[in-house]
Design a protein around this motif. Sequence first.
Motif, PDB file in Angstrom:
ATOM      1  N   ILE A 136       0.850  -1.191   0.000  1.00 28.75           N
ATOM      2  CA  ILE A 136       0.000   0.000   0.000  1.00 28.75           C
ATOM      3  C   ILE A 136       0.886   1.241   0.000  1.00 28.75           C
ATOM      4  O   ILE A 136       1.724   1.415   0.884  1.00 28.75           O
ATOM      5  CB  ILE A 136      -0.943  -0.015   1.216  1.00 28.75           C
ATOM      6  N   VAL A 137       0.687   2.093  -1.024  1.00 30.91           N
ATOM      7  CA  VAL A 137       1.511   3.292  -1.184  1.00 30.91           C
ATOM      8  C   VAL A 137       0.609   4.508  -1.359  1.00 30.91           C
ATOM      9  O   VAL A 137      -0.072   4.637  -2.383  1.00 30.91           O
ATOM     10  CB  VAL A 137       2.447   3.159  -2.404  1.00 30.91           C
ATOM     11  N   PRO A 138       0.598   5.422  -0.370  1.00 32.58           N
ATOM     12  CA  PRO A 138      -0.165   6.662  -0.538  1.00 32.58           C
ATOM     13  C   PRO A 138       0.462   7.519  -1.640  1.00 32.58           C
ATOM     14  O   PRO A 138       1.680   7.606  -1.749  1.00 32.58           O
ATOM     15  CB  PRO A 138      -0.040   7.354   0.817  1.00 32.58           C
ATOM     16  N   LEU A 139      -0.386   8.128  -2.448  1.00 32.75           N
ATOM     17  CA  LEU A 139       0.065   8.958  -3.556  1.00 32.75           C
ATOM     18  C   LEU A 139      -0.859  10.164  -3.639  1.00 32.75           C
ATOM     19  O   LEU A 139      -1.909  10.096  -4.259  1.00 32.75           O
ATOM     20  CB  LEU A 139       0.054   8.158  -4.857  1.00 32.75           C
ATOM     21  N   ASP A 140      -0.487  11.242  -2.979  1.00 30.11           N
ATOM     22  CA  ASP A 140      -1.333  12.433  -2.891  1.00 30.11           C
ATOM     23  C   ASP A 140      -2.707  12.050  -2.340  1.00 30.11           C
ATOM     24  O   ASP A 140      -2.799  11.448  -1.299  1.00 30.11           O
ATOM     25  CB  ASP A 140      -1.432  13.145  -4.234  1.00 30.11           C
ATOM     26  N   ALA A 141      -3.777  12.354  -3.083  1.00 32.65           N
ATOM     27  CA  ALA A 141      -5.133  12.078  -2.599  1.00 32.65           C
ATOM     28  C   ALA A 141      -5.542  10.624  -2.830  1.00 32.65           C
ATOM     29  O   ALA A 141      -6.518  10.155  -2.255  1.00 32.65           O
ATOM     30  CB  ALA A 141      -6.128  13.003  -3.281  1.00 32.65           C
TER      31      ALA A 141
END
Length: 92
Positions: free
Chosen positions: A14-19
């Motif tokens: 799981i990789v957050p990418l901005d929104a």
Amino acid sequence: MTLYRAAPPATLRIVPLDALTLVYHRASGITHVVDAPVPEILEALGQGPLSVEALLAALAERFELADPDPLALAVRLDELAAAGLVERLCAM
């Protein structure tokens, strides 16, 4: 009663990418681009299996939900189960 849990942590990246958030599902080789509340659902279900009602209560406690809808959450969980990101368990 049906319980749900997140897929095993070893199968998800799981990789957050901005929104948005990218969720790579190692078992299928598919990268899912998701928005809220999917990352929050996966996080809550990563703590252990929950029913729709218990998950909705946990999300409502953490976030200000204007209109918590158990049916909408159940539909979203079924979508996530079909994608392999969530597992559906039958509790007796």
